[in-house]
Design a protein around this motif. Structure first.
Motif, PDB file in Angstrom:
ATOM      1  N   ILE A  59       2.367  11.270  -2.445  1.00 14.77           N
ATOM      2  CA  ILE A  59       3.491  10.689  -2.113  1.00 14.77           C
ATOM      3  C   ILE A  59       3.742  10.771  -0.680  1.00 14.77           C
ATOM      4  N   TYR A  60       3.613  11.596  -0.089  1.00 12.83           N
ATOM      5  CA  TYR A  60       3.660  11.900   1.702  1.00 12.83           C
ATOM      6  C   TYR A  60       2.829  10.922   2.225  1.00 12.83           C
ATOM      7  N   LYS A  62       1.840   8.029   0.991  1.00  5.98           N
ATOM      8  CA  LYS A  62       2.296   6.739   0.678  1.00  5.98           C
ATOM      9  C   LYS A  62       3.373   6.415   1.674  1.00  5.98           C
ATOM     10  N   GLN A  63       4.049   7.340   1.866  1.00  2.09           N
ATOM     11  CA  GLN A  63       5.226   7.189   2.825  1.00  2.09           C
ATOM     12  C   GLN A  63       4.695   6.837   4.355  1.00  2.09           C
ATOM     13  N   ASN A  75      -2.499   2.341  -0.355  1.00  2.00           N
ATOM     14  CA  ASN A  75      -2.033   2.495  -1.953  1.00  2.00           C
ATOM     15  C   ASN A  75      -2.644   2.374  -3.009  1.00  2.00           C
ATOM     16  N   PHE A 109       7.378   6.404 -11.110  1.00  2.00           N
ATOM     17  CA  PHE A 109       6.043   5.957 -10.356  1.00  2.00           C
ATOM     18  C   PHE A 109       5.557   4.566 -10.805  1.00  2.00           C
ATOM     19  N   LEU A 112       7.473   2.376  -8.668  1.00  2.00           N
ATOM     20  CA  LEU A 112       6.935   2.208  -7.323  1.00  2.00           C
ATOM     21  C   LEU A 112       5.927   1.453  -7.031  1.00  2.00           C
ATOM     22  N   GLU A 116       5.499  -1.779  -4.982  1.00  3.55           N
ATOM     23  CA  GLU A 116       4.400  -2.237  -3.692  1.00  3.55           C
ATOM     24  C   GLU A 116       3.779  -3.537  -4.181  1.00  3.55           C
ATOM     25  N   ASN A 129      12.605   4.819  -3.670  1.00  3.62           N
ATOM     26  CA  ASN A 129      11.911   5.170  -4.931  1.00  3.62           C
ATOM     27  C   ASN A 129      11.112   6.258  -4.878  1.00  3.62           C
ATOM     28  N   ILE A 130      10.414   6.620  -3.571  1.00  4.61           N
ATOM     29  CA  ILE A 130       9.637   7.570  -3.116  1.00  4.61           C
ATOM     30  C   ILE A 130      10.577   8.722  -3.146  1.00  4.61           C
ATOM     31  N   ASN A 131      11.686   9.062  -2.434  1.00  3.21           N
ATOM     32  CA  ASN A 131      12.366   9.987  -2.640  1.00  3.21           C
ATOM     33  C   ASN A 131      12.878  10.448  -3.917  1.00  3.21           C
ATOM     34  N   LYS A 134       9.756  12.222  -5.207  1.00  8.30           N
ATOM     35  CA  LYS A 134       9.720  13.631  -4.681  1.00  8.30           C
ATOM     36  C   LYS A 134      10.690  14.681  -5.489  1.00  8.30           C
TER      37      LYS A 134
END
Length: 198
Positions: A59-60, A62-63, A75, A109, A112, A116, A129-131, A134
């Motif tokens: 995920i990090y 991806k950010q 991705n 996910f 997300l 994407e 969505n990433i947050n 997390k």
């Protein structure tokens, strides 16, 4: 030695044998509990924590990929890896709460990956969505710590009970030994004094 004394000694030895057998069975049960707890601690908690850590890394990344130009290829590979980790995580033993959070993680996910795929110009929705993902991973990680403590406590209680039982067993065996000695020597002494009196 009279028949009565022999019967008494036989009964005392039978009690000792039964006591040793019973405590052996209890010891076996406690050791099985500890063994199962240690196995569960490793397979369901340590491995799960490692999988969560790897999901967090993805995920990090991806950010970070959102800042770069070639986020599409990155991705795709990251999504593949994340899905593989999800599959492995589902094989661990999940608590009820953990299962609910894990299901939410899968849904989040999928959202997300859908975002994407749409190749949005504005990345704010993807970052939101990433947050959320997390946050799901943090909750799952907290459960691993809580469950690890619980399993450790179960193992410790079992070992403490086993230790107490061992001490009681030794005390009882010493007591039985003293009773047998008293019975033998008291009877012998009594029969000698009776013979001397006669």
């Amino acid at each position: 030695m009279s028949l009565y004394n022999r019967i008494n000694i036989g009964l005392a030895l039978s009690i000792v044998f039964l006591l040793v057998f019973a405590t052996n069975r209890l010891d076996k049960r406690h050791f099985e509990t500890v063994q199962n707890t240690v196995i569960s601690l490793h397979t369901d908690r340590v491995i799960a924590q490692d999988l969560i850590y790897k999901m967090n890394l993805i995920i990090y990344n991806k950010q970070l990929s959102l800042l770069g130009e070639s986020s599409k290829n990155v991705n795709h590979n990251l999504n593949k890896d994340f899905n593989l980790l999800i599959e492995k995580f589902s094989e661990t033993k999940l608590t009820k709460k953990e299962s609910q959070i894990f299901e939410k993680l899968k849904v989040d996910f999928n959202k997300l990956t859908d975002l994407e795929a749409k190749m949005l110009e504005n990345n704010e929705e993807i970052l939101t969505n990433i947050n959320i993902i997390k946050s799901d991973l943090i909750k799952l990680s907290e459960i691993q710590i809580k469950e690890s403590k619980s399993l450790t406590s179960i193992a410790q209680k079992s070992l403490d009970t086993n230790n107490l039982m061992s001490k009681l067993e030794i005390g009882f065996l010493v007591l039985i030994g003293l009773i047998i000695q008293f019975t033998i020597f008291y009877r012998v002494k009594k029969s000698k004094t009776e013979k001397l009196n006669n």
